[in-house]
Design a protein around this motif. Structure first.
Motif, PDB file in Angstrom:
ATOM      1  N   PHE A   9       0.825  -1.202   0.000  1.00 25.30           N
ATOM      2  CA  PHE A   9       0.000   0.000   0.000  1.00 25.30           C
ATOM      3  C   PHE A   9       0.867   1.262   0.000  1.00 25.30           C
ATOM      4  N   HIS A  10       1.921   1.232  -0.812  1.00 30.23           N
ATOM      5  CA  HIS A  10       2.806   2.389  -0.936  1.00 30.23           C
ATOM      6  C   HIS A  10       2.029   3.557  -1.558  1.00 30.23           C
ATOM      7  N   PRO A  11       2.282   4.788  -1.096  1.00 30.55           N
ATOM      8  CA  PRO A  11       1.544   5.956  -1.605  1.00 30.55           C
ATOM      9  C   PRO A  11       1.618   6.142  -3.112  1.00 30.55           C
ATOM     10  N   ILE A  12       2.661   5.647  -3.728  1.00 27.79           N
ATOM     11  CA  ILE A  12       2.853   5.819  -5.166  1.00 27.79           C
ATOM     12  C   ILE A  12       1.729   5.181  -5.989  1.00 27.79           C
ATOM     13  N   PHE A  13       1.053   4.171  -5.409  1.00 27.12           N
ATOM     14  CA  PHE A  13      -0.025   3.484  -6.124  1.00 27.12           C
ATOM     15  C   PHE A  13      -1.375   4.198  -6.002  1.00 27.12           C
ATOM     16  N   ILE A  43      -0.091   6.085 -15.619  1.00 29.44           N
ATOM     17  CA  ILE A  43       0.804   5.022 -15.127  1.00 29.44           C
ATOM     18  C   ILE A  43       2.266   5.445 -15.302  1.00 29.44           C
ATOM     19  N   ILE A  44       2.581   6.006 -16.455  1.00 33.78           N
ATOM     20  CA  ILE A  44       3.962   6.421 -16.728  1.00 33.78           C
ATOM     21  C   ILE A  44       4.381   7.554 -15.786  1.00 33.78           C
ATOM     22  N   LEU A  45       3.521   8.561 -15.647  1.00 31.95           N
ATOM     23  CA  LEU A  45       3.886   9.763 -14.887  1.00 31.95           C
ATOM     24  C   LEU A  45       3.837   9.560 -13.376  1.00 31.95           C
ATOM     25  N   THR A  46       2.773   8.899 -12.876  1.00 30.78           N
ATOM     26  CA  THR A  46       2.607   8.815 -11.414  1.00 30.78           C
ATOM     27  C   THR A  46       3.179   7.547 -10.799  1.00 30.78           C
ATOM     28  N   ALA A 131      -1.924   9.429   1.633  1.00 35.10           N
ATOM     29  CA  ALA A 131      -2.452   8.843   0.395  1.00 35.10           C
ATOM     30  C   ALA A 131      -3.756   8.085   0.632  1.00 35.10           C
ATOM     31  N   ILE A 132      -3.780   7.205   1.615  1.00 36.76           N
ATOM     32  CA  ILE A 132      -4.956   6.359   1.819  1.00 36.76           C
ATOM     33  C   ILE A 132      -6.151   7.161   2.327  1.00 36.76           C
ATOM     34  N   SER A 133      -5.905   8.206   3.127  1.00 38.72           N
ATOM     35  CA  SER A 133      -7.014   9.037   3.610  1.00 38.72           C
ATOM     36  C   SER A 133      -7.580   9.901   2.481  1.00 38.72           C
TER      37      SER A 133
END
Length: 198
Positions: A9-13, A43-46, A131-133
């Motif tokens: 659950f890394h913020p990058i996703f 997908i490429i950028l984020t 990120a999750i919030s």
């Protein structure tokens, strides 16, 4: 186990999860080619680009790991991420096509900017909780906006929030104040922007 959970659950996703959920749950008809034309650059950028930036920063000795353990290590990656988000907002997701996603990314930008300011003040915010919030508030907004029942998805996100918070605390990656502040600055921008697209 706790560390693996943090990576899953890394913020990058999270921005990609928000976009995928939107396209999956939106009651509007959205042609598949249009969806693909948005998903590929996002997908490429984020996702891919931030990973490459972190690899580069690690190679030149600016960061020690993807975990970005110190406030100093976080500033450059977060500034780069803000630039990426601006590109997405200006070029990929416009308010004329997908107003919900536009304000979602604007909220993510606001949260990231707040995180940069706090890191400059030597306060290490939990980006996982940020990120999750933010995702939680976006899901709630979509439920109200489209008048759809996604209580199961919202409950799942709340459960994941609790698990992520527990994981960050048990790993001693953050203290309770940092976890709480991450949650607050994840929720606040999304909450302030939701009235713009409801």
């Amino acid at each position: 186990m706790q560390k693996s959970f943090s990576y899953i659950f890394h913020p990058i996703f999270m921005p990609l999860i928000g976009v995928l959920f939107y396209f999956y749950k939106s009651p509007r008809f959205i042609p598949l080619p249009l969806v693909q034309s948005k998903l590929v650059p996002i997908i490429i950028l984020t996702l891919i680009l931030p990973i490459l930036v972190n690899v580069l920063l690690k190679a030149i000795g600016k960061v020690e790991s993807i975990e970005l353990k110190t406030t100093e290590e976080r500033i450059i990656p977060l500034i780069v991420y803000c630039i990426i988000l601006l590109i997405v907002i200006k070029r990929i997701i416009t308010p004329f096509e997908f107003i919900e996603l536009y304000y979602f990314f604007l909220g993510v930008f606001g949260s990231t900017l707040a995180s940069i300011v706090l890191n400059m003040l030597k306060f290490k915010v939990s980006i996982h909780m940020l990120a999750i919030s933010g995702i939680l508030m976006f899901f709630i907004g979509l439920s109200v906006h489209f008048g759809i029942n996604i209580l199961g998805s919202i409950a799942l996100v709340i459960f994941i929030m609790g698990a992520v918070a527990t994981s960050r605390l048990r790993l001693k990656a953050h203290n309770a104040n940092e976890v709480f502040m991450g949650c607050l600055i994840g929720i606040a921008p999304q909450l302030m922007l939701i009235p713009r697209w409801l």
